[in-house]
Design a protein around this motif. Structure first.
Motif, PDB file in Angstrom:
ATOM      1  N   SER A  96       0.873  -1.163   0.000  1.00 30.96           N
ATOM      2  CA  SER A  96       0.000   0.000   0.000  1.00 30.96           C
ATOM      3  C   SER A  96       0.916   1.221   0.000  1.00 30.96           C
ATOM      4  CB  SER A  96      -0.907   0.006   1.232  1.00 30.96           C
ATOM      5  OG  SER A  96      -1.804   1.092   1.178  1.00 30.96           O
ATOM      6  N   ASN A 138      -1.783  -1.289  -3.753  1.00 31.37           N
ATOM      7  CA  ASN A 138      -2.687  -0.155  -3.607  1.00 31.37           C
ATOM      8  C   ASN A 138      -1.902   1.149  -3.732  1.00 31.37           C
ATOM      9  OD1 ASN A 138      -5.075   1.421  -2.494  1.00 31.37           O
ATOM     10  ND2 ASN A 138      -3.582   1.809  -0.875  1.00 31.37           N
ATOM     11  N   HIS A 186      -5.616  -1.679  -6.778  1.00 28.71           N
ATOM     12  CA  HIS A 186      -6.483  -1.091  -5.755  1.00 28.71           C
ATOM     13  C   HIS A 186      -6.132   0.380  -5.597  1.00 28.71           C
ATOM     14  CE1 HIS A 186      -8.094  -0.388  -1.663  1.00 28.71           C
ATOM     15  NE2 HIS A 186      -8.757  -1.514  -1.762  1.00 28.71           N
ATOM     16  N   SER A 225      -7.012   3.665  -2.935  1.00 31.99           N
ATOM     17  CA  SER A 225      -7.666   4.336  -1.816  1.00 31.99           C
ATOM     18  C   SER A 225      -7.688   5.815  -2.170  1.00 31.99           C
ATOM     19  CB  SER A 225      -6.899   4.107  -0.511  1.00 31.99           C
ATOM     20  OG  SER A 225      -6.930   2.747  -0.146  1.00 31.99           O
ATOM     21  N   ALA A 257     -11.404  -1.044  -6.340  1.00 35.58           N
ATOM     22  CA  ALA A 257     -10.545  -2.176  -6.687  1.00 35.58           C
ATOM     23  C   ALA A 257     -10.902  -2.733  -8.056  1.00 35.58           C
ATOM     24  CB  ALA A 257     -10.676  -3.279  -5.635  1.00 35.58           C
TER      25      ALA A 257
END
Length: 404
Positions: free
Chosen positions: A147, A186, A215, A217, A267
């Motif tokens: 991430s 991510n 992904h 965010s 996603a």
């Protein structure tokens, strides 16, 4: 620091809770995850209210790993016989730690709790800490998801946010992740930044999409207490601009095959973060590390939240306890606790999950549920607990129907 951290508990009463049958023992325990908090960063960002601290030139890696394993030992009695479905290294900036330290930690964890055969292990990383050899070593340890805290690709925005990387480093970080063997990663991106226009925000989003993460965010900057931005607020976009950014950004993400499955999570098909899904579906997680939170269910129906000593110096002090506190959730608190997580999911959850995870009958929600449905914030669908499109936009208003 990125956005994937455990939800913080709110201990409030429930207006929409109807006193009925007592809680039953749980028919089955939920999936179990592990959250590991590494609290150090190169520099504290002015918007950050997470438990992060500026790192000294030499990190106490060995001492901290020892403490993490000792901390875990104290939680083992509550998870005997279970296995881990996911692990998340959050922070702070966990990628400041060496592969050697993280490898010793993962071996120690697996010796104590079995790993599921398909375990998801995520590491938060910032572009300013990327070194190809280091990330190849991380992948060899079994870490299979990254991430990456990008926030923006535009230099003036990165400077305003206090980030240590530039836009080129952000682009290279994604390429290096893929070269290191991470086919699942991510990108963490913010919008509503100081003086940000609609085109600025969409430019960042287009650049992120071009890097083909599995992904994204994507969430709005908010001013939080106890931060530099709270005390010295920057000029943020007007509400109309924020609304335009949200609408246009969601359309752009959908156009490129990113499905929104949670308030700020998008996603590719089959690639939602399993660790995060466990949070939002009221699963269990052990939290170890300075300031980490945990939530564990017990066969007798008890559900207990814990939190650990916050300051790294105290956490590393043998004379102090790792655990700073714990709280067993009451039947009155459970409806809100469950729903503040489950209703973040775009599709909500199967209604049967509520009694399964709380030990409470579904009709204990009837008063609040009816009011929320009548207000147009909750879907009228007996088999599911899910917010309407309007309820997703006004989630706090929706949850008010389950609060005193």
């Amino acid at each position: 620091m990125t956005h994937d951290t455990p939800p913080q508990p709110l201990y409030l009463g429930a207006a929409g809770f109807t006193q009925q049958a007592p809680r039953a023992p749980l028919s089955q325990l939920p999936p179990l995850s592990l959250y590991i908090h590494i609290p150090w960063c190169v520099r504290k960002c002015p918007y950050c209210d997470f438990n992060s601290h500026t790192a000294s030139p030499v990190l106490p890696e060995e001492e901290y790993v020892d403490a993490l394993l000792a901390d875990l030992d104290q939680d083992l009695h509550a998870v005997y016989g279970r296995e881990l479905s996911s692990i998340f290294f959050g922070g702070g900036t966990p990628s400041l730690f060496s592969a050697h330290a993280l490898g010793r930690l993962l071996k120690g964890v697996e010796a104590r709790i079995p790993f599921a055969s398909d375990i998801e292990i995520t590491l938060e990383a910032n572009p300013g800490t990327f070194e190809q050899e280091k990330f190849v070593a991380y992948r060899k340890l079994g870490i299979n998801r990254l991430s990456i805290g990008i926030q923006s690709f535009q230099q003036e925005k990165l400077q305003a946010l206090g980030r240590i990387h530039n836009g080129d480093e952000a682009v290279r970080a994604a390429s290096m992740a893929r070269l290191a063997g991470f086919d699942n990663f991510n990108l963490d991106l913010m919008h509503g930044l100081p003086d940000q226009s609609l085109e600025d925000a969409l430019s960042d989003l287009r650049q992120a999409i071009a890097l083909k993460p599995t992904h994204l965010s994507w969430y709005q900057l908010t001013l939080e207490p106890n931060t530099v931005f709270w005390n010295q607020p920057p000029v943020l976009p007007e509400d109309d601009t924020l609304w335009d950014i949200q609408e246009a950004g969601q359309a752009l993400l959908a156009e490129h095959g990113y499905t929104q499955y949670e308030v700020s999570a998008y996603a590719q098909p089959g690639r939602p973060a399993r660790h995060n899904l466990n949070y939002w579906s009221f699963g269990d997680f052990i939290g170890i590390g300075a300031g980490a939170h945990g939530k564990l269910s017990h066969p007798d129906g008890r559900i207990v939240r814990t939190w650990k000593t916050r300051l790294p110096k105290d956490y590393l002090n043998p004379a102090k306890s790792f655990q700073a506190g714990e709280k067993a959730l009451t039947a009155e608190e459970l409806p809100f606790e469950f729903l503040m997580n489950a209703l973040r999911l775009t599709d909500g959850v199967d209604s049967a999950l509520y009694p399964q995870r709380t030990g409470l009958p579904l009709d204990s929600l009837s008063t609040g549920r009816k009011a929320a449905e009548q207000s147009g914030l909750l879907q009228v669908e007996p088999s599911r607990l899910a917010a309407t499109a309007r309820g997703q936009l006004f989630l706090n208003d929706l949850l008010q129907h389950f609060l005193t």
